[in-house]
Structures are given as structure tokens and as C-alpha cells.
Write a protein that holds these residues in place. Structure first.
Motif, short mmCIF file in Angstrom:
data_model
loop_
_atom_site.label_atom_id
_atom_site.label_comp_id
_atom_site.label_asym_id
_atom_site.label_seq_id
_atom_site.Cartn_x
_atom_site.Cartn_y
_atom_site.Cartn_z
N THR A 121 0.57 -1.33 -0.01
CA THR A 121 0.06 0.09 0.02
C THR A 121 0.92 1.19 0.08
O THR A 121 0.69 2.10 -0.73
N THR A 122 1.82 1.10 0.73
CA THR A 122 2.87 2.49 1.00
C THR A 122 3.37 2.66 -0.33
O THR A 122 3.75 3.75 -0.89
N LEU A 123 3.96 1.58 -0.92
CA LEU A 123 4.89 1.58 -1.98
C LEU A 123 3.83 2.05 -3.33
O LEU A 123 4.36 2.83 -4.44
N HIS A 163 18.34 -6.83 -3.68
CA HIS A 163 17.21 -5.90 -4.18
C HIS A 163 17.98 -4.60 -3.92
O HIS A 163 18.33 -4.10 -3.02
N ASP A 164 17.93 -3.85 -5.27
CA ASP A 164 18.33 -2.70 -5.09
C ASP A 164 17.31 -1.73 -4.79
O ASP A 164 16.20 -1.31 -5.38
N PRO A 165 17.49 -0.81 -3.40
CA PRO A 165 16.20 -0.14 -2.68
C PRO A 165 15.76 1.02 -3.81
O PRO A 165 14.86 1.75 -3.77
N SER A 166 16.66 1.32 -4.93
CA SER A 166 16.08 2.39 -5.70
C SER A 166 15.36 1.73 -6.85
O SER A 166 14.63 2.63 -7.62
N ASP A 192 9.63 -0.53 -9.18
CA ASP A 192 9.21 -1.76 -9.64
C ASP A 192 9.19 -3.06 -9.03
O ASP A 192 8.33 -3.98 -8.56
N ASN A 193 10.77 -3.30 -8.58
CA ASN A 193 11.04 -4.54 -8.00
C ASN A 193 10.84 -4.67 -6.44
O ASN A 193 10.33 -5.65 -6.01
N PHE A 210 12.68 -1.78 1.01
CA PHE A 210 11.80 -2.35 -0.26
C PHE A 210 12.15 -0.88 -1.14
O PHE A 210 12.38 -1.00 -2.37
N TYR A 211 12.32 -0.07 -0.76
CA TYR A 211 12.34 1.20 -1.47
C TYR A 211 12.98 2.55 -0.52
O TYR A 211 12.37 2.82 0.33
#
Ligand SMILES: Cc1ncc(C[n+]2csc(CCOP(=O)(O)OP(=O)(O)O)c2C)c(N)n1
Ligand code: SF4
Ligand SMILES: [Mg+2]
Lengths: 315, 639
Positions: free
Chosen positions: A171-173, A256-259, A262-263, A279-280
Motif C-alpha cells: 500500500t505504501t509503495l 534488491h536495489d532499493p532504488s 518496480d522490483n 523495499f524502496y
């Protein structure tokens, strides 16, 4: 009354703050409650960052988790159920010099306060938001929460939660201007600490969902994962949350690259394991208090300007 | 102020090529004009400028908006009537008066709406667009005829004006321009200074293109010229030179300016009519003053943000209307419990629920005083004029800070949109909030070191070393620690209540308008002040022993009321809120639901306070109040 500038007033350069300087009242949570672990991690952060207690504000809502500010010796605001974020925003908007944290439960943040959660994400106010998610309404004694797993029996849905739980990370993403979205667990103190610390250093709204054990009501939720590291997966990356040796215990890791938003969104979808990490992360999104900052005016300047405005209404 | 019989004289205008006409100059002290159009035809703008230039010319002015509920209701229907009433007089005007003497109508349907409202004087002069009379569409011609027929029993004096035809000379779409043409006509009739009007237009259109400004001015001049060539009367409302400089604005603008004058740097709000225009106005200018308007995600967040700012040492305010006030209730209770200074402005409209979104009512009185669950003592007061709207913000902030309390300011749609000139405030730096004091306090300083006598305590804010504490909405002791004993809760309640009693002792006994004793005392609050006093003055001229009292502080109530009431045979409130008519079916003295103020006064004074209330969605008219006064005079006295 002496006037002093908002920044750096009354601070003693040589002052060193120890953990005890941050300790407030004796916590009244149940033994084994995950909230205690979060409190410990936060105290460690305050000491590590040497935050002046008088310049630090913890705002919370209502719930077991929202008792949090009472157990610290900083300034605190224990407000209304669901409404921690507007109050925190108000503090930060007018006093950007203060370090502002918001502590919320899952009912608090994801149910009654959902509008504020979404909009504060978009405001990107520079606040560290800790969602203490135990998958249940603890304080009011075991009612279904938006994050209760499907089938979890509670006092309001005794034959099991009838809906699938909502996903606070996904949701936040999905919200415009999301800038820091992370997940951690209260039973992994190192990761918990590193995540909160990364959130604190992030400039913007740091949203951290902490999977929180509630031995009183939702033991089964994380019990197995606590005992079996195979049920946890970490996202790893040089720009992510440091593992500090945890990789020895937790074999499941996914780069996982936090930038990569999409991923991050893809990884937010559940696939059997609790996925922890960042995650981001995006440091370049302006904060509301920056966007809205105005030069301060003295009373005399204001009077002059106001008189000029009133001239336009003069008869 | 009573309507005077027009004194007429004539003057010959210089020959302008057209045939020489005799111009009748109608000299009056008090005259009311209305501009009514379909919604979207710009009546507001035309009227605002007209009211403004009239005030600038030195007249007393009070203007009231006539607003349809929708943005674009169907055109050429009575529901579409949109516009403004502008009452202009030699002396100060305090209310919108009784009926309109001159009307500028863009079609016969919107005029009909005003006729049906009984808003027009028996002999009103009506300038009306003539294009509908001989329109190509037979239905429209029929509507025109039927409307004229319906109004034919009155002695209205119609003047047909070829607005469309004239405006087409300058613009392709006269719907967007007739208003300036109409303004030109009004400017001629009332001999207003065209240069001043151009200045106001330039200010209003400062963000628009030069072409738009030029067109508007050309239409203005055209209207003026048309009137000059075709009309044979002018209205002259003499002015009295004002001894003090004055400003003219509406109540919402006054609230906005007042907030800045009070040093407030944050207006946290969510859009709702009729409160929003205050934030439009503030949004325009507040950043220059180092402040912002924060449009929150909802009213709950809006008040939460204001409370957060206040906790951090900056007094903020939130502004709303009934439905928003309902949403803010829980947070207002929290501010009271935590003794957080907070100013809440409620620009009242008709309720409950969405109610009458654009129209005036005084229905939030009891909700604003008693709306919070639990015992939640706080201050509620109501300005009665535009000037008071300006000054009240400083008063509100000061009370909020000195007493660490919530102050609610109740205005209404009447004050919000009406314009009135008032003496220009002499701004003072001590009105402004001092910058937060971040000096250290001794370790162990109590966040609520209540003075047992006064209930007052010192405020400590984040940034002050030594003062760390956690405020909480839970019942707490002087250290803000959650209380688990009965004593803690009782003491907290007592302290929060006591400071309000202390505050009440600082209030002045209100002044009675008229004699201190008599047959009937009329009590009102807020924006009804001018209409009530005008009605009382007329009644007194007729020999009735009537006085009136306008309350500013509603909670706590101003002192001495019981004593004041005891000098009158009867006391009655006049309010724009609902009450049962005692003659209605099923209504008894026992079950009668009374006006909100009378409810409050009865409870507080044990005096049998009667009420006369109406909820027409419009301000009250003096003539209706006068009738109510006659109807409610106690038995056995002159009516
Ligand atoms: C407006 C309002 N509604 C309901 C409540 C009752 N209430 C208090 S806490 C709570 C839920 C707590 O659950 P959560 O937010 O998940 O926090 P936890 O206790 O689990 O930490 C509820 C419903 C309240 N205090 N205020
Ligand atoms: S009920 Fe659950 S969340 Fe609340 S204190 Fe006890 S263990 Fe913690
Ligand atoms: Mg919970």
C-alpha cells in the motif's frame, strides 16, 4: 523573557547522553511483548545519534504500541487513536529543528488512521514512522485488525478473520512520493536497530513496518518464524539495511536495489516467507516542511506588510 | 435607522447630442440595491465592486450575498438566482435591512425568485434585461409574460435595458461581461467615481491578461454611457466625512487579516463553504508573513496539524463549518484535555448534515459548547461585525495562550460574505505571538503545575531542556502521568474547569441597548446584532419599552445576566436557529424545543426565557424582528 533562535538553543556542547538519559516510565506491556524490543532499539538509536532529549518528539496514537512515548524521557504526545501522523506533521511543519517520530499500531495506522498514513506518505514530512504490527487490536483485547491473517479467530470474528489481510508495504509503495519503505521484525534486534537507524538518517517520511509479537493474542503469527530462520528472507544490497553477520543465520537472501521501485513492489507481494529489508529508498523527494518553508518575519516586518495589504482595502 | 421618504429634485443635464432630459435626483439616507443574475453571470463581482466603491465614497455599507447551492443550477430558473444585496446609507449600516429599493436583474426568473422571497419594496425600481421579452423562443416569451403577470399586483417600476445588445458591441459572449455593463449603469445612477472602479477592477484582475482588463473597463464605460443617455433618475445618498481612516472587507477577509495581526503562522484547514474563502484570502498573502495555509486531507487532520504546531509552541488555528466541526470534535476534546492552546473558527451554515451549504444559520451554538464527550470546558465567543471578526483573532489567541485552552470563534455565512467598512485597525506588535521561548527549565518542572486556586499552569514546549514530558489524552496528574486513581481524574477535571471560572471573572457585564429596565428584553448573539438593534430602535420610536442585549461570550457566559433579566417583565431571544412554534400541533410548554440560546440562558439563569427564531437561510430582517417584538410583548402592555 529572552529570545533565542530555534536552533541550538540551550544545548551543552560537552553533554553526553547515556541510555539512562532517555529512559522514561517503566513499561507496562505484557512480558514478551515485541513492543519492548522496539523500545530498546529506539533507545539505542537515541544514544548512538546523541539526540538531545529536549529536541526529540515521539507522537503516538492509542493502542498498546502507542504507550511508547511514556517510556522515554523525550518530549511526547500520546494523542488519539489513528491520529498520530497529523499531530507529527504539525510539529514538524512549524518546528523542523525537532526530531520527530510517530509510533502506531496496525489498527491505528492501517484502519482508523488510513487516510493520514496515505497522505503523510505523500507529504513526505521528515518523520520516522514506526508501525508496530501485531496483526490484532491488542489494547482493546483481541479484535480483528486489517492485518490479521485470514482465518485468525478474534473476539469480533470468532470463526476466523473473514477477509484477506491488507499489505501495508504494498500500500505504501503505491503512494506518490513514498520515499523510504522498510520491513523488519522485533525478534531480530540487529536488523530492527539498523532499519530504524536507516529510517532516521533518511530525509523524508520513513515508513517502517515492524512485525511485532503479541504473546497475549497473536503468538501463532510469528512464532514459527522466530524459531525457524528459513521462514524469513532478507533483501540485500550495499544500499540496503546492513546484515551485520545475520547472513550466517538467515540463509534466504534476495538481492534488491532499493532504488528499484518496480522490483520493490514485486517483492512486497507475499510468497511464503517474511521478507525483511528496504523495499524502496529515494532521498531526492522534497519534504513538505521544505516545500512550505517561508522566511521568518519579525513583528515589525509583519505590521509593515499588513499595513500595505490593508491599504488595498482602505476606504 | 429608519427608511426616509425620498426627497426629490430635478436637474437638467447638459445636452449630449441626445434629446435634453430632466434628471430626477432622488436624495435618500438609506437605500438598498440588489443585483440578481443566473449563477455564473458575475453578479458577485459586480456587487462587490459596487459595495466597495460605495464604501470608498464614504457611505455606510452592508452587503450580503445571495448564493444558489449549486455551481451551475439550470439557467433562467428561480433556483439559479445569484447575486448580492447592497444596503447603502449615510450613516453606518449594521445589517441587510428589509427590502430592496432598486434591482438590477439579468432575467425575469431570477427576479421572480426575489419577488417570491418578498425581498423587494412595493415600489422597487427594476432594471431588467429586455432580450427575453421578445425572444425568438416562444417558451421564453411565455415565461416572461407569466412572470410579469405574477408580479403585476406590486407597483414595481420596470426599466428595460438592452444589455445583450449593447454588450455585443464589445464582447462575443455577453454572459461574461454583462456584469461590468451593469456596474457601469449603477455607477452612473449612484454617481460613483469611474476611476476608483477601474482601480478596483485592475486589482481584481491582476492575474488576468490585459485584454480581459480592457474589455471589462470598456463594458463598464459602455454601461455608464448607456445610462447617461437613457435614464432619467439618479440616487444620491449623502455621505458623512469619516473622522478616522477606514477599510472595507468581508468577515472572512477580516478573519484572515486578524489571524495575521495576531501573529498566527499556520491556518490548517479542509475546504468547506462558507469557511473556505477565508483560507483563499489567507493563502494569497500569508506566505509573505512567514506563515502557510495547510490544506489537510480532512478536517480531522486539519485540527490535528494545528494541535501539533501548538504543542511545538506555535499557536495555530483551524477554520471550518458545521460538518467539519463535527469531525474535529474528538481532537478538540484532546486539546482541552492536554490544555493545548488552539483557536477554532466555525463559520456557521445551515445544518444538520450538509444542510444549507451556502446559507446562514446559528445552529452550531450548543454543539460548539457541549459537542465534546465528557466535561470539556473551553471558551466560545462570537463576533457581531466585520471589525470584530478582525479583532477577535487576537483576543482568541491571547485567551488560548494565557489559559492554555481551546477558543472557538463562531461567525456565520452572513458575516463571512458580507462587506462592511470599519475603522482601520491600528496594528500593534504586542498583538503578535512572541517567538517560542526555548530557555531551559529546572529539571523536574511539571507540565501541569496547576495553581490550585486558579487552575492555571505554565506551558513548557519541546526544545526546552529540563521540561521533557509526554502529554496524553488520558486522565493525568500534574506530571502528565496517566492517573489510575479517582482523585487524579477529579482533580484534573476541577483544574480545567476552574481556569474557565477564573476567565469568566475577567469578562465585563454586557451593556443593554436601550433602557436598563422595561417590558421586554431581546437577547441575541453574533451577526444578528445590527438587525436586532435596528428593530428595537424602531419599536422604541413607537413607544414600546423594549431593550436588547447582544452576547459576545457564550461560554462561559458574560456576568450579571440574571440581574439584567430581572429588570424586564419578559426576556426573549432572537436567533437564526430552529425552535418549535408554541402554536404548532403537539407542542406543549413541556416538549417545546427552544432556540439554542434560550436553552442555554434558561439553564444558566433559571429565567423563563422565550424565543423567536427563524431558519430561512437568510439573515433576519429588522421588520420581521419588529413584528416578533410586538407579538411577544407581555400581556397588558403596549404592543
Ligand atoms: C476513536 C476511537 N475508537 C476506538 C478506540 C478504541 N481503541 C483503542 S486502541 C484500539 C485498537 C488498538 O489496536 P492497534 O492500533 O493495532 O494497537 P495495539 O494495541 O495492537 O498496539 C481501539 C479500537 C479509541 N480509543 N478511539
Ligand atoms: S496485548 Fe499484545 S501488544 Fe498489547 S502489551 Fe500485551 S503482548 Fe503487547
Ligand atoms: Mg495491533
Amino acid at each position: 523573557m529572552t529570545e533565542c533562535s530555534l536552533l541550538g538553543c540551550g544545548q551543552d556542547e560537552d553533554q553526553y547522553y547515556s541510555i539512562q538519559d532517555y529512559e522514561g516510565g517503566i513499561p507496562r506491556w505484557c512480558p514478551g511483548c515485541g513492543d519492548l524490543a522496539v523500545l530498546t532499539a529506539v533507545e539505542k538509536l537515541l544514544e548512538a545519534e546523541q539526540l538531545a532529549p529536549e529536541k526529540t518528539v515521539f507522537v503516538s496514537g492509542i493502542g498498546c504500541s502507542s504507550r511508547f512515548p511514556h517510556y522515554l524521557k523525550t518530549y511526547g504526545f500520546h494523542g488519539l487513536h489513528g491520529r498520530a501522523l497529523p499531530v507529527a506533521t504539525g510539529v514538524k511543519l512549524r518546528r523542523p529543528d525537532l526530531h520527530v517520530f510517530a509510533v502506531m499500531g496496525d489498527g491505528d495506522c492501517c484502519s482508523i488512521g488510513a487516510a493520514h498514513w496515505i497522505h503523510t506518505t505523500r507529504y513526505n514530512t521528515n518523520i520516522v514512522a514506526l508501525l508496530l504490527d501485531n496483526g490484532v487490536y491488542g489494547l482493546t483485547k483481541n479484535q480483528t485488525s486489517p492485518t490479521s491473517p485470514e482465518g485468525y479467530p478474534s473476539n469480533t470474528q470468532p470463526r476466523g478473520a473473514v477477509l484477506r489481510p491488507m499489505n501495508p508495504i504494498a500500500t505504501t509503495l503505491g503512494v506518490t512520493n513514498a520515499s523510504f519503505v522498510a520491513q523488519t521484525g522485533d525478534w531480530i534486534p540487529d536488523h530492527l536497530y539498523e532499519t530504524i537507524s536507516a529510517g532516521f538518517r533518511h530525509k523524508g517520511f520513513a515508513f517502517i513496518r515492524i512485525l511485532q509479537r503479541c504473546p497475549q493474542y497473536t503468538t501463532p503469527l510469528f512464532d514459527e518464524a522466530v524459531r525457524n530462520p528459513d521462514l524469513v528472507e532478507f533483501m540485500v544490497h550495499p544500499n540496503g539495511i546492513p546484515m551485520n553477520g545475520l547472513e550466517q543465520i538467515y540463509k534466504h537472501q534476495i538481492p534488491h536495489d532499493p532504488s528499484d521501485l518496480d522490483n520493490g513492489r514485486r517483492l512486497a507481494e507475499p510468497d511464503g516467507r517474511f521478507r525483511l529489508g528496504l523495499f524502496y529508498h529515494n532521498d531526492s523527494i522534497p519534504c513538505l516542511e521544505e516545500v512550505r518553508q517561508q522566511p521568518l518575519r519579525t513583528a515589525e516586518e509583519k505590521i509593515e506588510l499588513l499595513n500595505a495589504e490593508l491599504d488595498r482595502y482602505a476606504v | 435607522m429608519t427608511a426616509t421618504t425620498p426627497a426629490s429634485e430635478t436637474e437638467a443635464l447638459p445636452d449630449k447630442g441626445a434629446k435634453k432630459r430632466d434628471i430626477e435626483i432622488i436624495r435618500v439616507k438609506d437605500y438598498t440595491t440588489e443585483v440578481v443574475t443566473d449563477s455564473g453571470e458575475g453578479a458577485q463581482k459586480c456587487s462587490q465592486i459596487f459595495a466597495s466603491v460605495s464604501a470608498k465614497s464614504g457611505n455606510g455599507v452592508w452587503s450580503v450575498e445571495i448564493i444558489p447551492a449549486e455551481i451551475q443550477p439550470p439557467a433562467r430558473t428561480p433556483a439559479s438566482a445569484s447575486g448580492n444585496r447592497i444596503r447603502i446609507a449615510t450613516e453606518a449600516v449594521t445589517n441587510w435591512g428589509d427590502s430592496a429599493n432598486l434591482v438590477m436583474a439579468f432575467n425575469e426568473q431570477v427576479l421572480l425568485a426575489r419577488h417570491r422571497m418578498d425581498a423587494l419594496a412595493e415600489d422597487a425600481v427594476i432594471l431588467i434585461e429586455d432580450m427575453w421579452k421578445n425572444h425568438d423562443d416562444p417558451d421564453i416569451r411565455k415565461e416572461w409574460e407569466e412572470a410579469m403577470e405574477e408580479m403585476s399586483h406590486r407597483s414595481y417600476q420596470f426599466v428595460l435595458v438592452p444589455m445583450e445588445e449593447e454588450c455585443l458591441k464589445i464582447v462575443e459572449n455577453p454572459r461574461k461581461g454583462k456584469n461590468m455593463f451593469a456596474l457601469g449603469i449603477l455607477a452612473w445612477i449612484y454617481s460613483r467615481d469611474l476611476a476608483k472602479i477601474r482601480e478596483i477592477i485592475a486589482e481584481l484582475f491582476k492575474r488576468k491578461s490585459k485584454e480581459i482588463y480592457d474589455n471589462n473597463v470598456a463594458l463598464l464605460d459602455l454601461g455608464y454611457k448607456w445610462a447617461d443617455e437613457n435614464l432619467d433618475f439618479k440616487i444620491d445618498i449623502p455621505t458623512i466625512e469619516s473622522e478616522v481612516p477606514r477599510v472595507v472587507m468581508n468577515g472572512n477577509q477580516a478573519i484572515g487579516f486578524g489571524a495575521i495581526a495576531a501573529g498566527m503562522e499556520l491556518c490548517s484547514m479542509y475546504p468547506i463553504t462558507p469557511a473556505t474563502s477565508a483560507s483563499h484570502h489567507l493563502g494569497d498573502i500569508i506566505e509573505k508573513f512567514g506563515g502557510i495555509v495547510h490544506q489537510a486531507e480532512d478536517e480531522i487532520a486539519a485540527v490535528g496539524v494545528a494541535i501539533g504546531a501548538s504543542f511545538a509552541g506555535k499557536v495555530a488555528f483551524t477554520i471550518t463549518s458545521g460538518p467539519g466541526l463535527a469531525l474535529k470534535t474528538e481532537f478538540i476534546g484532546l486539546a482541552i484535555m492536554t490544555e493545548m492552546p488552539l483557536v477554532v473558527v466555525d463559520v456557521q451554515r445551515g445544518g444538520p448534515a450538509t444542510g444549507l451549504p451556502t446559507k446562514v444559520e446559528q445552529g452550531d451554538l450548543l454543539a460548539s459548547i457541549f459537542g465534546q464527550p465528557g466535561d470539556a470546558p473551553h471558551v466560545v465567543f462570537a463576533p457581531a461585525t466585520m471589525e470584530e471578526c478582525f479583532l477577535c483573532m487576537t483576543t482568541a489567541r491571547r485567551i488560548a495562550e494565557a489559559f492554555r485552552c481551546v477558543v472557538m470563534v463562531l461567525t456565520d455565512a452572513n458575516l463571512a460574505t458580507g462587506q462592511q467598512p470599519f475603522p482601520r485597525p491600528d496594528l500593534k506588535s504586542e498583538w503578535m505571538a512572541a517567538p517560542p521561548d526555548l530557555m531551559a527549565v529546572p529539571e523536574g518542572t511539571l507540565p501541569y503545575d496547576w495553581d490550585s486556586q486558579l487552575g492555571l499552569s505554565q506551558r513548557v514546549i519541546p526544545g526546552q531542556p529540563g521540561g521533557m514530558h509526554v502529554v496524553t489524552g488520558l486522565s493525568h496528574d500534574e506530571n502528565s502521568k496517566i492517573g489510575y486513581s479517582p482523585e487524579v481524574h477529579e482533580r484534573g477535571c476541577q483544574m480545567r474547569a476552574r481556569k474557565m471560572a477564573v476567565f469568566q471573572q475577567t469578562l465585563k457585564r454586557p451593556e443593554v441597548h436601550g433602557d436598563d429596565s422595561g417590558d421586554l428584553l431581546v437577547v441575541g448573539w453574533g451577526s444578528t446584532w445590527g438587525a436586532i438593534e435596528e428593530a428595537v430602535d424602531r419599536a422604541r420610536d413607537d413607544g414600546l419599552k423594549v431593550s436588547s442585549l447582544q452576547l459576545r461570550f457564550l461560554s462561559p457566559l458574560e456576568p450579571g445576566l440574571k440581574d439584567i433579566f430581572s429588570k424586564f417583565k419578559k426576556v426573549m431571544t432572537v436567533e437564526i436557529s430552529y425552535s418549535d412554534d408554541p402554536n404548532d400541533p403537539f407542542i406543549t410548554d413541556e416538549n417545546r424545543r427552544r432556540g439554542q440560546l434560550s436553552w442555554l440562558l434558561r439553564a444558566q439563569t433559571l429565567v423563563d426565557v422565550d424565543c423567536w427564531t427563524r431558519v430561512p437561510g437568510q439573515p433576519l430582517r429588522p421588520m420581521n424582528i419588529l413584528q416578533a417584538i410586538r407579538d411577544h410583548m407581555p400581556n397588558g402592555v403596549k404592543k
